[in-house]
Design an enzyme around this catalytic site. Structure first.
Site, PDB file in Angstrom:
ATOM      1  N   LYS A 124       0.839  -1.207   0.000  1.00  8.33           N
ATOM      2  CA  LYS A 124       0.000   0.000   0.000  1.00  8.33           C
ATOM      3  C   LYS A 124       0.870   1.250   0.000  1.00  8.33           C
ATOM      4  CE  LYS A 124      -1.779   1.541   4.138  1.00  8.33           C
ATOM      5  NZ  LYS A 124      -1.354   2.934   4.351  1.00  8.33           N
ATOM      6  N   ASN A 125       1.922   1.232   0.826  1.00  9.70           N
ATOM      7  CA  ASN A 125       2.711   2.444   1.005  1.00  9.70           C
ATOM      8  C   ASN A 125       3.731   2.685  -0.105  1.00  9.70           C
ATOM      9  OD1 ASN A 125       1.166   2.882   3.206  1.00  9.70           O
ATOM     10  ND2 ASN A 125       2.704   2.270   4.724  1.00  9.70           N
ATOM     11  N   ARG A 151      -3.854  10.274   3.043  1.00  9.79           N
ATOM     12  CA  ARG A 151      -2.761  11.240   3.203  1.00  9.79           C
ATOM     13  C   ARG A 151      -1.998  11.444   1.890  1.00  9.79           C
ATOM     14  NH1 ARG A 151      -2.043  12.963   7.838  1.00  9.79           N
ATOM     15  NH2 ARG A 151       0.039  13.772   7.500  1.00  9.79           N
ATOM     16  N   CYS A 189      -4.932   7.564   9.303  1.00 15.33           N
ATOM     17  CA  CYS A 189      -5.283   7.088  10.639  1.00 15.33           C
ATOM     18  C   CYS A 189      -4.978   8.127  11.710  1.00 15.33           C
ATOM     19  CB  CYS A 189      -4.506   5.811  10.934  1.00 15.33           C
ATOM     20  SG  CYS A 189      -5.002   4.446   9.880  1.00 15.33           S
ATOM     21  N   ASP A 215       4.256  -0.036  12.072  1.00 16.72           N
ATOM     22  CA  ASP A 215       3.051  -0.734  11.609  1.00 16.72           C
ATOM     23  C   ASP A 215       3.053  -2.225  11.961  1.00 16.72           C
ATOM     24  OD1 ASP A 215       1.810   1.456   9.805  1.00 16.72           O
ATOM     25  OD2 ASP A 215       3.920   1.396   9.267  1.00 16.72           O
ATOM     26  N   VAL A 217       7.870   6.300  16.680  1.00 17.44           N
ATOM     27  CA  VAL A 217       7.580   6.970  15.394  1.00 17.44           C
ATOM     28  C   VAL A 217       6.351   7.877  15.506  1.00 17.44           C
ATOM     29  CG1 VAL A 217       7.090   6.630  12.940  1.00 17.44           C
ATOM     30  CG2 VAL A 217       8.663   5.084  14.120  1.00 17.44           C
TER      31      VAL A 217
HETATM   32  N1  EPU Z   1       6.131  14.226  10.695  1.00 11.34           N
HETATM   33  C1  EPU Z   1       6.161  15.560  11.031  1.00 11.34           C
HETATM   34  N2  EPU Z   1       5.969  16.493  10.046  1.00 11.34           N
HETATM   35  C2  EPU Z   1       5.752  16.125   8.742  1.00 11.34           C
HETATM   36  C3  EPU Z   1       5.731  14.757   8.405  1.00 11.34           C
HETATM   37  C4  EPU Z   1       5.924  13.815   9.408  1.00 11.34           C
HETATM   38  O1  EPU Z   1       6.353  15.917  12.192  1.00 11.34           O
HETATM   39  O2  EPU Z   1       5.567  17.015   7.882  1.00 11.34           O
HETATM   40  C5  EPU Z   1       6.298  13.211  11.775  1.00 11.34           C
HETATM   41  C6  EPU Z   1       5.017  12.389  11.964  1.00 11.34           C
HETATM   42  O3  EPU Z   1       4.085  13.056  12.760  1.00 11.34           O
HETATM   43  C7  EPU Z   1       5.555  11.125  12.589  1.00 11.34           C
HETATM   44  C8  EPU Z   1       6.923  10.975  11.925  1.00 11.34           C
HETATM   45  O4  EPU Z   1       7.257  12.253  11.379  1.00 11.34           O
HETATM   46  O5  EPU Z   1       5.708  11.294  13.963  1.00 11.34           O
HETATM   47  C9  EPU Z   1       6.997   9.944  10.830  1.00 11.34           C
HETATM   48  O6  EPU Z   1       5.982  10.172   9.885  1.00 11.34           O
HETATM   49  P1  EPU Z   1       6.184   9.816   8.337  1.00 11.34           P
HETATM   50  O7  EPU Z   1       6.129  11.077   7.549  1.00 11.34           O
HETATM   51  O8  EPU Z   1       7.365   8.938   8.203  1.00 11.34           O
HETATM   52  O9  EPU Z   1       4.894   8.978   8.062  1.00 11.34           O
HETATM   53  P2  EPU Z   1       3.935   9.023   6.789  1.00 11.34           P
HETATM   54  O10 EPU Z   1       4.721   9.210   5.547  1.00 11.34           O
HETATM   55  O11 EPU Z   1       2.793   9.939   7.049  1.00 11.34           O
HETATM   56  C10 EPU Z   1       4.079   6.491   6.225  1.00 11.34           C
HETATM   57  C11 EPU Z   1       3.082   5.387   6.116  1.00 11.34           C
HETATM   58  C12 EPU Z   1       2.645   4.970   7.504  1.00 11.34           C
HETATM   59  C13 EPU Z   1       3.861   4.488   8.269  1.00 11.34           C
HETATM   60  C14 EPU Z   1       4.889   5.615   8.317  1.00 11.34           C
HETATM   61  C15 EPU Z   1       6.182   5.215   8.995  1.00 11.34           C
HETATM   62  C16 EPU Z   1       1.989   5.893   4.037  1.00 11.34           C
HETATM   63  C17 EPU Z   1       0.759   6.322   3.344  1.00 11.34           C
HETATM   64  N3  EPU Z   1       1.926   5.858   5.361  1.00 11.34           N
HETATM   65  O12 EPU Z   1       3.383   7.564   6.830  1.00 11.34           O
HETATM   66  O13 EPU Z   1       1.760   3.884   7.334  1.00 11.34           O
HETATM   67  O14 EPU Z   1       3.485   4.130   9.557  1.00 11.34           O
HETATM   68  O15 EPU Z   1       5.202   6.053   6.976  1.00 11.34           O
HETATM   69  O16 EPU Z   1       6.786   4.175   8.304  1.00 11.34           O
HETATM   70  O17 EPU Z   1       2.995   5.556   3.425  1.00 11.34           O
HETATM   71  C18 EPU Z   1      -0.150   2.604   7.703  1.00 11.34           C
HETATM   72  O18 EPU Z   1       0.163   2.003   6.676  1.00 11.34           O
HETATM   73  O19 EPU Z   1      -1.079   2.250   8.484  1.00 11.34           O
HETATM   74  C19 EPU Z   1       0.605   3.798   8.061  1.00 11.34           C
HETATM   75  C20 EPU Z   1       0.216   4.643   9.020  1.00 11.34           C
END
Ligand code: EPU
Length: 438
Positions: free
Chosen positions: A24-25, A96, A120, A310, A332
């Protein structure tokens, strides 16, 4: 299949063989990358999950033709156009991924609008890094009550960017923006998850120039033109870890076709420590409960190559049944233990703490975030009525219901379909005892 609620009669070990598809990601981001090409792209091993449908809808609104043939998507960006803000807003709160449309749309159209984001509720999930990245590339960002409007009157240019935390999404934002920006981009503090490496592989196929150094530095030389790609998506290691934990917690034995060892090494270490067994084959991985007591573990979630955030939710269910005290330190996301409330209702003994337990201090320590869990086992779980709060938490409730004595009713299971392909069919294949309500 649209299912809202399922009734699970627990106690049957999951047994059988199921297939893992593209992650998915990765898949959702690969679909966005197709916007950057001058010719059509072909993405294989695309799961039928609602996140893919949301991204498809948004691409179509922007004039991309998306056709599905079995597991393959063909994406043709020949007629990319600006979409109406009201139609885009129909997707508000559903995913997102829209934030990642910005770079490609700014390159193609000089403007972009994104709705309020979904995803989420597992923490604040700010987008400050994303907006900083886009501003660094030269985008003008305007926050409106209905969403965010952006423009790039002079096009995007390369930049030196440092991420305060190796965010997956912000790293992807840099990649998708920099590949066609004018000049060079240097990103330090990048995330290097396998899904990001697969996105880089896709962009390289499209003609991008990207170099990944050993120290979380990524250098990108912008190019004028990219073409479409043909790519088979990396398997979903989060889905694989979820089903592996379901096998462990239910005393089962599953073969996950398409799962691969290299992207799961850290998970496999913990799975074995917790008392699980696995066997690596060329076409997948077998996971099973070899008998005897499950063992407690101390684990800390982290960015790659650490233990993924995850993976912890379904593991916590198995740990509730392990003989001793386990600790899970979530580093995280600051609020990723909400799902444990339902497990406690089902009889699990879990306490959540604001301290950094079990390992070194993380950025959430001293900040009152409930981000460490102490799980005292073994307990026998009993059935309960629960409402799915988020994707991974929801899957863990499902696992808990499968192991519990008696009947559980789980509502809001539509959320699970956001990221787990055909999970109802897979439950049937693995011999679970349940009924669904539409
Ligand atoms: N963060 C910030 N500011 C930002 C972006 C992120 O403070 O502008 C913080 C977040 O709040 C968090 C940390 O950085 O505390 C990490 O967030 P990240 O940006 O890595 O997460 P994401 O890209 O929003 C993706 C996956 C998540 C997975 C995380 C970590 C997708 C769509 N989502 O999220 O997957 O947990 O990376 O590997 O790719 C899921 O599949 O259920 C899911 C939540």
């Amino acid at each position: 299949m649209n299912v809202d609620r399922i009734t699970v009669r627990g106690g049957k070990p999951l047994q059988g063989r199921i297939q893992m598809k593209g992650a998915k990601n990765l898949v959702t981001k690969a679909m966005v990358a197709a916007l950057l090409g001058e010719t059509p792209s072909e993405l294989r091993s695309v799961p039928e999950i609602s996140d893919v449908r949301v991204v498809q809808g948004l691409l179509e609104l922007h004039g991309v033709t998306v056709e599905r043939d079995g597991d393959t998507l063909r994406l043709d960006p020949a007629k990319v156009r600006t979409a109406h803000e009201t139609s885009i807003n129909a997707h508000a709160g559903s995913s997102r991924i829209p934030i990642l449309f910005c770079g490609p749309l700014l390159h193609q159209l000089g403007e972009a609008f994104i709705p309020d984001l979904g995803g989420c509720h597992i923490g604040d999930r700010p987008i400050d890094y994303h907006l900083d990245v886009l501003r660094n590339f030269g985008a003008v960002v305007e926050k409106l009550p209905s969403g965010i409007r952006m423009s790039a009157p002079n096009g995007l240019h390369g930049a030196k960017i440092h991420l305060p935390y190796p965010s997956v999404g912000a790293t992807e934002q840099v990649l998708l923006g920099a590949v066609r920006a004018k000049g060079r981009t240097e990103l330090t503090g990048a995330a290097v998850e396998p899904e990001i490496m697969d996105l880089i592989a896709i962009l390289q196929k499209m003609g991008a120039e990207i170099q990944v150094d050993t120290d979380r530095t990524i250098r990108i030389e912008g190019v004028d033109k990219l073409v479409g790609y043909r790519h088979t998506a990396l398997f979903d290691r989060n889905e694989a870890a979820s089903w592996a934990c379901a096998a462990l917690a239910t005393g089962g034995d599953v073969f996950l076709e398409g799962a691969r060892q290299p992207e799961m090494t850290t998970f496999l270490n913990v799975f074995r420590k917790a008392g699980g067994a696995f066997e690596i084959e060329d076409d997948g991985i077998r996971f099973w409960h070899p008998g005897g007591d499950l063992k407690p573990v101390v684990v800390e979630t982290d960015v790659h190559p650490g233990f993924m955030t995850d993976w912890q939710q379904p593991l916590v269910v198995a740990l509730a049944k392990a003989n001793g005290i386990s600790i899970v330190h979530e580093t995280v996301y600051e609020q990723r233990f909400g799902f444990t409330e339902a497990l406690v209702e089902m009889g699990a003994r879990i306490q959540i703490h604001t301290d950094c337990l079990g390992s070194h201090a993380c950025r959430f320590g001293q900040r009152n975030y409930e981000h460490s869990a102490v799980i005292a086992g073994p307990v026998e779980l009993h059935g309960a009525d629960v409402v799915v709060p988020d994707l991974r938490g929801g899957f863990s409730h499902l696992v808990a219901a499968l192991t519990a004595e008696g009947t559980s009713r789980i509502s809001n299971v539509g959320i699970i379909a956001r990221g787990y392909e055909r999970f109802i069919e897979k439950l049937e294949t693995l011999g679970a005892d349940f009924d669904v309500e539409g």
